[in-house]
Design a protein around this motif. Sequence first.
Motif, PDB file in Angstrom:
ATOM      1  N   ASP A  27      33.880  22.578  53.405  1.00 12.57           N
ATOM      2  CA  ASP A  27      34.829  23.726  54.152  1.00 12.57           C
ATOM      3  C   ASP A  27      33.847  24.265  56.211  1.00 12.57           C
ATOM      4  O   ASP A  27      33.655  25.058  55.334  1.00 12.57           O
ATOM      5  N   VAL A  28      34.650  24.411  57.049  1.00 12.54           N
ATOM      6  CA  VAL A  28      34.940  24.684  57.753  1.00 12.54           C
ATOM      7  C   VAL A  28      36.138  25.305  58.329  1.00 12.54           C
ATOM      8  O   VAL A  28      37.168  24.392  58.081  1.00 12.54           O
ATOM      9  N   TRP A  29      36.452  26.415  58.658  1.00  9.57           N
ATOM     10  CA  TRP A  29      37.799  27.085  58.995  1.00  9.57           C
ATOM     11  C   TRP A  29      37.452  28.301  60.635  1.00  9.57           C
ATOM     12  O   TRP A  29      36.086  28.675  60.689  1.00  9.57           O
ATOM     13  N   VAL A  30      37.932  27.751  61.806  1.00  7.38           N
ATOM     14  CA  VAL A  30      38.075  28.898  62.526  1.00  7.38           C
ATOM     15  C   VAL A  30      38.725  29.596  62.686  1.00  7.38           C
ATOM     16  O   VAL A  30      40.235  29.033  63.798  1.00  7.38           O
ATOM     17  N   GLY A  31      38.522  30.603  62.939  1.00  6.69           N
ATOM     18  CA  GLY A  31      39.942  31.402  63.964  1.00  6.69           C
ATOM     19  C   GLY A  31      41.349  30.829  62.442  1.00  6.69           C
ATOM     20  O   GLY A  31      42.473  31.119  62.701  1.00  6.69           O
ATOM     21  N   GLY A  32      41.199  31.497  61.308  1.00  5.03           N
ATOM     22  CA  GLY A  32      41.823  31.022  60.013  1.00  5.03           C
ATOM     23  C   GLY A  32      42.412  29.849  60.179  1.00  5.03           C
ATOM     24  O   GLY A  32      43.534  29.668  59.109  1.00  5.03           O
TER      25      GLY A  32
END
Length: 201
Positions: A27-32
């Motif tokens: 998983d990678v999340w950027v700015g939600g």
Amino acid sequence: MWCAEHGHPEALVAGFFVRDPYRPLGDVWVGGEPVASEPVESRWAPLRSAIHVDGDVRLARRGELSDAPRGDLVTAGPMLVSGGRSVADGEDREGFSAGAAQFDSDITAERHPRCALGLSETEILAVCCDGRRTGVDAGLDLAELARLLITFGAGEAINLDGGGSATLVHHGHLLNRPYSSVDQPAPESRPVVTALLFEPA
């Protein structure tokens, strides 16, 4: 090059990636918002360590964090230090040895160039070491990397992508010498998929 082009003078490689397709592993999340990624093998996915940044920086197993986290998140691991003590004891708690088929090799074995992120009570510690040069740089194994972070004052620390992907940029300059192969003729930077950017609060 990306750091220079986009005005980010401080960065450290983050999570692992698969070369085909060229995208993050885990998983990678950027700015939600989620970023397209290759899933970690299901039995290991909740056990893999991750970095979550949403005002504060937290290191935790992915299963201990929200399924849809606010802020930024990147999967990496394994955890090196917890509660000020090394947890790099050869146990395969996060499935890096058992799930080595998703990597080029078992990333927990032997000495290699390494990167890690540590947290002390007052500091964020960005660490990168060279390796793969006979008689010059041996690299570190994970237990040695954990001990190094502890000597720097880390109460918590996580292993990041290393090997040929080991990359630390400071004041806009690459500080380390990336080697993908042992004793290759010269260092060569490898494009990486994710990085931690350090900015003033």
